[in-house]
Design an enzyme around this catalytic site. Structure first.
Site, PDB file in Angstrom:
ATOM      1  N   GLU A 161      -4.858   6.108  -4.297  1.00  0.00           N
ATOM      2  CA  GLU A 161      -4.389   6.750  -3.057  1.00  0.00           C
ATOM      3  C   GLU A 161      -3.801   8.139  -3.261  1.00  0.00           C
ATOM      4  OE1 GLU A 161      -1.780   4.197  -0.843  1.00  0.00           O
ATOM      5  OE2 GLU A 161      -3.334   2.707  -0.492  1.00  0.00           O
ATOM      6  N   GLU A 208      -7.593  -2.761  -2.080  1.00  0.00           N
ATOM      7  CA  GLU A 208      -6.335  -3.278  -1.513  1.00  0.00           C
ATOM      8  C   GLU A 208      -6.551  -3.556  -0.040  1.00  0.00           C
ATOM      9  OE1 GLU A 208      -2.703  -0.914  -1.897  1.00  0.00           O
ATOM     10  OE2 GLU A 208      -3.248  -0.351  -3.925  1.00  0.00           O
TER      11      GLU A 208
HETATM   12  C1  BGP Z   1      -0.447   1.031  -0.776  1.00  0.00           C
HETATM   13  C2  BGP Z   1      -0.059   1.289  -2.207  1.00  0.00           C
HETATM   14  C3  BGP Z   1       0.626   0.165  -2.876  1.00  0.00           C
HETATM   15  C4  BGP Z   1       1.490  -0.723  -1.996  1.00  0.00           C
HETATM   16  C5  BGP Z   1       0.901  -0.943  -0.606  1.00  0.00           C
HETATM   17  C6  BGP Z   1       1.859  -1.569   0.378  1.00  0.00           C
HETATM   18  O1  BGP Z   1      -0.458   2.223  -0.080  1.00  0.00           O
HETATM   19  O2  BGP Z   1      -1.189   1.616  -2.996  1.00  0.00           O
HETATM   20  O3  BGP Z   1       1.279   0.689  -3.968  1.00  0.00           O
HETATM   21  O4  BGP Z   1       2.786  -0.318  -2.010  1.00  0.00           O
HETATM   22  O5  BGP Z   1       0.428   0.247  -0.035  1.00  0.00           O
HETATM   23  O6  BGP Z   1       2.558  -0.640   1.146  1.00  0.00           O
HETATM   24  P1  BGP Z   1       4.138  -0.582   1.202  1.00  0.00           P
HETATM   25  O7  BGP Z   1       4.590  -0.690  -0.177  1.00  0.00           O
HETATM   26  O8  BGP Z   1       4.476   0.757   1.781  1.00  0.00           O
HETATM   27  O9  BGP Z   1       4.568  -1.680   2.082  1.00  0.00           O
END
Ligand code: BGP
Length: 470
Positions: free
Chosen positions: A165, A366
């Site tokens: 990302e 993801e």
């Molecule tokens: C994505 C990232 C992760 C993880 C996930 C969940 O953007 O790659 O690292 O954190 O989001 O989001 P958050 O942690 O903001 O709830």
């Protein structure tokens, strides 16, 4: 039954900084440092020090991942753990030992390890010295670090990803202030986006020079794709959607797959006098070093409308001068996280990759649902009954399946995340895992979704609900 392609990757994703804990690390990344100076910026003041203790409990954790049927898992190597001195990329002995052990353990348990080289975790030293991703020198240091990883682990790791990302680094650090150092500067954001694309291409160049591809390995990048849906069919809203798409998706996707930035974006940035500094040599590196495989993180769509005020108004340059985010009335929400749930977008992504990105090999790297206070759903046996997560995954898989049936070359689905992990400034507020983690005792317990996913993985199919489901 909705059958998935043979050898489909049923897995989950985490990252080094979110799971390992800071144990024995010689250097701080930007999050370690931010927590040191501003612990109150983190939910309940919980920082990355312990995370989910993977540094100490990786064997047990990987065993649990095996128990829920995962056949592949992505994590990341922390630059701040593996490397002692960044200029020469000299190795840290304990870092080398740890990642060797982790990779070996995954393989021993029959889980394919997939490795990312950067998950928001820039060494803070490189920010202080050079301005981090604002600097071209840091792109060279990153390529050196990548080379070390390929040398050390390339005999066993066959799926590599340069960045996770990268758009979030641009947004978080340079535009919308949710990552340290919380700068608001559109021009710098543009340069950083360019430099990260360059850093990724340089790492891919090293990978190719080392001949890892010939030994059966692949390299790619992981992008958070948020299809931009305009709020109406008016010309202005459609235009806003196109520009949001250029900035949020195509700036990294076109470059990674086609080796060039989208020409409309370049034109716009030139007109606005914020275009990045580049050289023909760098552009050639980008052109020649495109990806083999694409990881897609998908959580929510982006809905946009024409901006309320004219982009020509006197204001500092920001990409969103051309579009406003739009809250669609009646949208389905994950209220805890504040993200819209719109599974059909995964189908739209699948077809977009099929039609506009050479039908490149890709996978869902993801997807997931962060929910707070999951102890609300504990049953008498102490298992969290996360049916909302099961439904969320099921709906996304259904749309993904349709995309695959229509010819999209998708190879797998990874949930964020195997075991509840530390989530940046949200710390442990929202939980995403198949496996829960009591952060006080580090006791880890499989949730209902974990048992459910195991069956899906074993059958390589999504059972039709009408036939009883799983
Ligand atoms: C994505 C990232 C992760 C993880 C996930 C969940 O953007 O790659 O690292 O954190 O989001 O989001 P958050 O942690 O903001 O709830």
């Amino acid at each position: 039954m909705k059958k998935f392609p043979d050898n489909f990757w049923w897995g989950a994703a985490t990252s080094g900084p979110q799971s390992e804990g800071r144990f024995n690390k010689q250097h701080a990344n930007v999050f370690d440092y931010w927590y040191e100076i501003e612990p109150e910026a983190f939910y309940n003041h919980v920082g990355p020090d312990t995370a989910s203790n993977f540094y100490n409990s990786y064997k047990e954790d990987i065993r649990l991942m095996k128990e829920i049927g995962l056949n592949s898992v992505r994590t990341s190597i922390q630059w701040t753990r593996l490397i002692d001195e960044f200029e020469t990329a000299s190795l840290n002995e304990d870092g080398v030992r740890f990642y060797n052990d982790v990779i070996d353990e995954f393989i021993l348990q029959g889980i394919t390890p997939m490795i990312a080289l950067h998950h928001f975790d820039l060494p803070v030293e490189l920010y202080n010295k050079y301005g981090g991703w604002e600097s071209k020198h840091v792109t060279d240091l990153f390529a050196k670090f990548a080379g070390r990883c390929f040398e050390l682990f390339g005999d066993r790791v066959k799926h590599w990803f340069t960045f996770n990302e990268p758009m979030v680094i641009v947004d978080g650090q340079y535009l919308y202030q949710f990552h340290y150092p919380k700068i608001v500067n559109g021009k710098k954001a543009v340069q950083v986006a360019y430099n990260i694309n360059l850093a990724s291409a340089k790492a891919i160049k090293v990978f190719r020079m080392m001949g890892l591809g010939e030994k059966g390995a692949k390299i790619g990048i992981i992008l958070n794709l948020t299809p931009s849906y305009p709020s109406s069919t008016s010309e202005e809203d459609i235009k806003a959607g196109k520009i949001a798409d250029l900035w949020r998706n195509q700036m990294f996707l076109d470059t990674a797959v086609h080796g060039a930035f989208p020409s409309e974006l370049v034109k716009l940035l030139k007109k606005d006098k914020v275009i990045w500094e580049s050289t023909p040599e760098e552009e050639k590196i980008i052109k020649d070093n495109t990806i083999d495989i694409l990881g897609v993180n998908f959580y929510h769509p982006s809905r946009v409308k024409a901006p309320d005020i004219s982009p020509d108004s006197l204001q500092d340059w920001m990409p969103d001068r051309y579009y406003d985010d739009y809250d669609m009335p009646g949208r389905r929400m994950n209220v805890d996280k504040g993200w819209e749930i719109f599974p059909k977008a995964l189908y739209d992504i699948a077809l977009n990759i099929r039609d506009n990105y050479q039908n490149i090999e890709w996978f869902v790297a993801e997807n997931g649902m962060g929910v707070s206070r999951e102890e609300r759903f504990l049953n008498d046996e102490g298992v969290i009954e996360d049916d909302y997560r099961i439904n969320f995954i099921k709906e996304h898989l259904e749309w993904l399946h349709k995309g695959i049936e229509e010819g999209s070359n998708c190879r797998g689905y990874h949930l964020w995340t195997p075991i509840d992990c530390w989530s940046w400034s949200n710390a442990y507020r929202n939980r995403y895992g198949f496996i829960s983690n009591n952060i006080h005792t580090q006791v880890k317990t499989i949730k209902k979704s974990g048992y459910w996913f195991k069956k899906v993985a074993e059958q390589n199919a999504l059972p039709d609900d009408r036939n009883g489901g799983v």
